[in-house]
Design an enzyme around this catalytic site. Structure first.
Site, mmCIF file in Angstrom:
data_model
loop_
_atom_site.group_PDB
_atom_site.id
_atom_site.type_symbol
_atom_site.label_atom_id
_atom_site.label_comp_id
_atom_site.label_asym_id
_atom_site.label_seq_id
_atom_site.Cartn_x
_atom_site.Cartn_y
_atom_site.Cartn_z
ATOM 1 C CE1 TYR A 184 -2.813 -5.908 5.727
ATOM 2 C CE2 TYR A 184 -4.264 -7.784 5.623
ATOM 3 C CZ TYR A 184 -3.469 -6.858 4.998
ATOM 4 O OH TYR A 184 -3.354 -6.873 3.630
ATOM 5 N N GLY B 279 0.418 -5.086 1.862
ATOM 6 C CA GLY B 279 -0.819 -5.396 1.136
ATOM 7 C C GLY B 279 -0.559 -6.115 -0.168
ATOM 8 C CG HIS C 106 -2.026 0.937 1.220
ATOM 9 N ND1 HIS C 106 -1.875 2.300 1.190
ATOM 10 C CD2 HIS C 106 -3.360 0.702 1.211
ATOM 11 C CE1 HIS C 106 -3.079 2.868 1.182
ATOM 12 N NE2 HIS C 106 -3.993 1.950 1.180
HETATM 13 C C1 LCV Z 1 5.120 4.740 -0.072
HETATM 14 C C2 LCV Z 1 7.254 3.904 -0.254
HETATM 15 C C3 LCV Z 1 6.828 2.614 0.133
HETATM 16 C C4 LCV Z 1 5.438 2.447 0.411
HETATM 17 N N1 LCV Z 1 4.625 3.533 0.306
HETATM 18 O O1 LCV Z 1 14.127 1.636 -1.042
HETATM 19 O O2 LCV Z 1 0.378 -4.370 5.175
HETATM 20 S S1 LCV Z 1 -0.019 -3.076 5.755
HETATM 21 O O3 LCV Z 1 -1.163 -3.176 6.634
HETATM 22 O O4 LCV Z 1 1.125 -2.421 6.382
HETATM 23 C C5 LCV Z 1 -0.482 -2.078 4.397
HETATM 24 C C6 LCV Z 1 -1.114 -0.806 4.881
HETATM 25 C C7 LCV Z 1 0.682 -1.839 3.528
HETATM 26 O O5 LCV Z 1 0.827 -2.480 2.508
HETATM 27 O O6 LCV Z 1 1.561 -0.893 3.964
HETATM 28 C C8 LCV Z 1 2.826 -0.787 3.222
HETATM 29 C C9 LCV Z 1 3.679 -2.012 3.617
HETATM 30 N N2 LCV Z 1 4.995 -1.887 2.929
HETATM 31 C C10 LCV Z 1 6.135 -2.004 3.590
HETATM 32 O O7 LCV Z 1 6.216 -2.199 4.795
HETATM 33 C C11 LCV Z 1 7.388 -1.805 2.730
HETATM 34 C C12 LCV Z 1 7.988 -0.423 3.045
HETATM 35 N N3 LCV Z 1 9.163 -0.216 2.198
HETATM 36 C C13 LCV Z 1 10.359 -0.808 2.492
HETATM 37 O O8 LCV Z 1 10.520 -1.601 3.450
HETATM 38 C C14 LCV Z 1 11.483 -0.485 1.550
HETATM 39 O O9 LCV Z 1 11.139 0.707 0.846
HETATM 40 C C15 LCV Z 1 11.721 -1.611 0.519
HETATM 41 C C16 LCV Z 1 12.321 -2.845 1.248
HETATM 42 C C17 LCV Z 1 10.402 -1.984 -0.195
HETATM 43 C C18 LCV Z 1 12.715 -1.091 -0.542
HETATM 44 O O10 LCV Z 1 13.842 -0.592 0.147
HETATM 45 P P1 LCV Z 1 14.898 0.295 -0.654
HETATM 46 O O11 LCV Z 1 15.982 0.618 0.308
HETATM 47 O O12 LCV Z 1 15.214 -0.349 -1.957
HETATM 48 P P2 LCV Z 1 13.720 2.803 -0.025
HETATM 49 O O13 LCV Z 1 13.289 2.251 1.275
HETATM 50 O O14 LCV Z 1 14.793 3.829 -0.027
HETATM 51 O O15 LCV Z 1 12.417 3.383 -0.754
HETATM 52 C C19 LCV Z 1 12.558 4.109 -1.989
HETATM 53 C C20 LCV Z 1 11.476 5.155 -1.965
HETATM 54 O O16 LCV Z 1 10.204 4.503 -2.013
HETATM 55 C C21 LCV Z 1 9.423 4.903 -0.890
HETATM 56 C C22 LCV Z 1 10.412 5.284 0.190
HETATM 57 O O17 LCV Z 1 9.790 6.142 1.137
HETATM 58 C C23 LCV Z 1 11.472 5.970 -0.652
HETATM 59 O O18 LCV Z 1 10.971 7.261 -0.967
HETATM 60 P P3 LCV Z 1 12.011 8.515 -1.205
HETATM 61 O O19 LCV Z 1 12.807 8.100 -2.424
HETATM 62 O O20 LCV Z 1 11.115 9.690 -1.413
HETATM 63 O O21 LCV Z 1 12.850 8.602 0.045
HETATM 64 N N4 LCV Z 1 8.572 3.803 -0.463
HETATM 65 C C24 LCV Z 1 8.961 2.548 -0.225
HETATM 66 N N5 LCV Z 1 7.910 1.799 0.148
HETATM 67 N N6 LCV Z 1 4.919 1.263 0.763
HETATM 68 N N7 LCV Z 1 6.422 4.960 -0.362
#
Ligand code: LCV
Length: 270
Positions: A136, A106, A62
């Site tokens: 959730y 999600g 999400h």
């Molecule tokens: C917006 C993002 C996101 C993102 N949204 O790159 O399951 S529930 O109930 O939680 C539900 C509500 C849900 O699905 O929530 C989201 C769950 N998703 C996560 O927990 C994954 C969150 N993201 C991460 O853990 C990392 O970003 C991953 C492992 C996916 C990739 O890591 P990596 O180091 O390659 P960054 O973390 O640097 O992310 C790159 C850019 O994408 C944004 C993040 O904020 C960053 O933005 P900026 O470039 O502006 O700093 N981003 C990542 N995931 N779900 N934005």
């Protein structure tokens, strides 16, 4: 955001917002839903949901920027991601998640809602609401319980740690795992060619029965449903939820301070 391509009665829906890690934004979810409708209208025998990956991410789940901060339920029945998950289950055509890379939150629920999953050896699956302070929702928890069994499902939700493709294969969550180069041939041989040969009307009737049987296999009395909703609304309108989102966007570790007993105040214990 999405490329839709129908080849020999199979509708390939490819998420192409890799620069945003294919976050399941309202817009992306709506475009995938349009692809599902097109697959049905064009009388396809299967849908394959795939993604252009960046940094090895299939979908980051999400879009955290779109999570409500005004006390609304972030995973209400009518939010676009939930509507997409319902559509994947309701369309009477087999939907196959074709996963090359890491799947988060999600997006993991979306994959589990598909009828089958084929994954590359580098794929991982994580459900991460506990990292963000999100309670959730019951339908999503049911997807994990049904597919993985309660223990593995609880481990995934409580730890928010990724499951590797092989672990997912071992627990029956994933149907087939192969090296990334071998995955297209496996998809064709094990799934698409048999689906093209078989009777789609029979498959549609069978999938629709699966849907009803899993949907109505659990019945909670109304007061239990209200109690369940009470727990959820306390969490998503509480402090940890806001802290989870802020800490993610500010790129710092969250400082969760809410307590379990906040959920069960003494006057409500019986
Ligand atoms: C917006 C993002 C996101 C993102 N949204 O790159 O399951 S529930 O109930 O939680 C539900 C509500 C849900 O699905 O929530 C989201 C769950 N998703 C996560 O927990 C994954 C969150 N993201 C991460 O853990 C990392 O970003 C991953 C492992 C996916 C990739 O890591 P990596 O180091 O390659 P960054 O973390 O640097 O992310 C790159 C850019 O994408 C944004 C993040 O904020 C960053 O933005 P900026 O470039 O502006 O700093 N981003 C990542 N995931 N779900 N934005």
């Amino acid at each position: 955001m999405v490329n839709i391509n129908i080849v020999d009665r199979v509708c390939f829906i490819e998420m192409q917002n890799a620069k945003k890690l294919n976050c399941l934004s309202d817009e992306l979810c709506s475009e995938i839903r349009a692809g599902l409708r097109k697959a049905f209208d064009e009388e396809c025998c299967a849908v394959v949901l795939k993604a252009q990956t960046r940094n090895g991410v299939w979908s980051a789940g999400h879009d955290i920027h779109e999570l409500p901060l005004d006390g609304q339920d972030p995973l209400a029945f009518n939010v676009p991601m939930e509507k997409l998950i319902h559509d994947v289950q309701d369309i009477p055509i087999p939907v196959i998640a074709y996963v090359e890379g890491t799947v988060w939150g999600g997006a993991c629920d979306l994959c589990l809602s598909c009828d089958m999953i084929v994954a590359s050896t580098n794929a991982t699956f994580a459900i991460t609401p506990a990292k963000i302070g999100i309670p959730y929702n019951a339908s999503g928890i049911m997807h994990f319980m049904c597919q993985l069994g309660p223990n593995k499902a609880r481990e995934m939700f409580f730890t928010a740690q990724p499951l590797t493709a092989l672990e997912a294969l071992n627990v029956g969550m994933v149907n087939h795992v192969a090296e990334i180069d071998a995955l297209p041939a496996l998809l064709e041989e094990k799934m698409l060619n048999p689906l093209r040969r078989n009777s789609i009307i029979a498959i549609s009737a069978i999938k629709s029965q699966f849907r009803l049987l899993t949907k109505y296999s659990v019945s909670l009395p109304p007061e239990e449903l209200e109690r369940l909703h009470g727990w959820r609304s306390k969490v998503y309108s509480g402090r940890d939820y806001k802290e989870g989102i802020s800490s993610f966007l500010e790129k710092r570790s969250p400082n969760f301070i809410s307590k379990s007993k906040d959920l069960f105040p003494p006057e409500e214990q019986h």
